[in-house]
Structures are given as C-alpha cells and as structure tokens.
Design an enzyme around this catalytic site. Structure first.
Site, PDB file in Angstrom:
ATOM      1  N   GLY A   8       0.837  -1.103  -0.035  1.00 44.26           N
ATOM      2  CA  GLY A   8       0.057  -0.066  -0.212  1.00 44.26           C
ATOM      3  C   GLY A   8       0.896   1.282  -0.161  1.00 44.26           C
ATOM      4  CG  HIS A   9       4.845   1.108   0.405  1.00 44.71           C
ATOM      5  ND1 HIS A   9       4.480   0.238   1.064  1.00 44.71           N
ATOM      6  CD2 HIS A   9       5.940   0.803  -0.140  1.00 44.71           C
ATOM      7  CE1 HIS A   9       5.291  -0.803   1.249  1.00 44.71           C
ATOM      8  NE2 HIS A   9       6.177  -0.410   0.307  1.00 44.71           N
ATOM      9  CB  ALA A  10       4.772   4.176  -4.690  1.00 43.21           C
ATOM     10  NE  ARG A  30       5.995  -0.821  -4.140  1.00 48.05           N
ATOM     11  CZ  ARG A  30       7.036  -1.283  -4.493  1.00 48.05           C
ATOM     12  NH1 ARG A  30       7.951  -2.233  -3.855  1.00 48.05           N
ATOM     13  NH2 ARG A  30       7.707  -0.566  -5.139  1.00 48.05           N
TER      14      ARG A  30
END
Length: 135
Positions: free
Chosen positions: A51-53, A98
């Site tokens: 839940g981040h990049a 992702r």
C-alpha cells in the site's frame, strides 16, 4: 518515470538433485545491489501489505512458500500478478504503487531491497503517489 512495462519477472537459477532444489541469487541476477532483506509471514488471507510506492527503492519480491498476488499501479495502468514459485521473483522499480494481497496459508514473501529503510522515501498516500507521478 517508470511504468508497468518496467516491471519484470526474473527467473532465479536453481540446481536440481535427488536431495531437492537449491536456488541461487547472485549479483548478476537482479538489477541492483541488495542493501536490505526482509520477509512477511503469517499474514491473514483477508489482509494486505504494501500500500505504498518508493521514490528511490527498487525491490525483488519472491514467494518463498505458498502464494500471493501483487497489485502494481503506475498511475495510468494497473495489473495483478500472482507469485507462487520460489524460483521466480518480481522486479518492481521505483515509482510503482504496490499492494500484496490474497496470501495463502503458510505464504512467505521475501523482499530484496536496493535501499536501507528510510521513511522519507516512502509514498504512503495514494493521492501523494498521483502527485509524484504527475497524474
């Protein structure tokens, strides 16, 4: 800027014998120097990770055991990739959102990372990710 087309599956060479298989990751297999290794396990099936990049970090994600899906998003396109073989990794470059989900029972997710942990290089809010991508 990176896109989904920069994501690629990497085959990890393995050696077969009657005693089992041995997979080998050497520096010429992945397109970065490994600075950090971590793994996820005992993740409930209905939970997700990621839940981040990343602004800087590149990653290689491997399903050492079991299976899980990785949703990748470059702000223009999204796709879901299932990992379920310990001799295949998914290379995720910088600037790709992702989410890792649908963990099977007993799944172990290994991540090889190009950077040591640095909270400042994470993009944890999707709206901030869209701004980062200029979307």
């Amino acid at each position: 800027m990176t896109t989904i087309n920069d994501i690629k599956q990497i085959l990890i060479p393995d050696v077969h014998s009657e005693r089992g298989k041995l997979a080998v990751i050497e520096k010429n297999i992945i397109p970065f120097e490994i600075k950090r290794v971590y793994y996820l396990y005992d993740v409930p099936h209905d939970s997700y990770r990621g839940g981040h990049a990343h602004k800087e970090q590149k990653s290689l994600v491997i399903a050492l055991s079991g299976s899980f899906d990785i949703l990748v998003d470059d702000s223009a396109f999204k796709k879901t990739i299932t990992l379920n073989k310990p001799n295949q990794g998914l290379f995720i470059p910088t600037g790709v959102w992702r989410e890792i989900l649908n963990f099977s029972s007993g799944a172990v997710c290994l991540v090889l990372a190009s950077n040591e942990f640095n909270e400042d290089e994470y993009i944890r809010e999707y709206d901030d990710f869209l701004l980062f991508k200029g979307a």
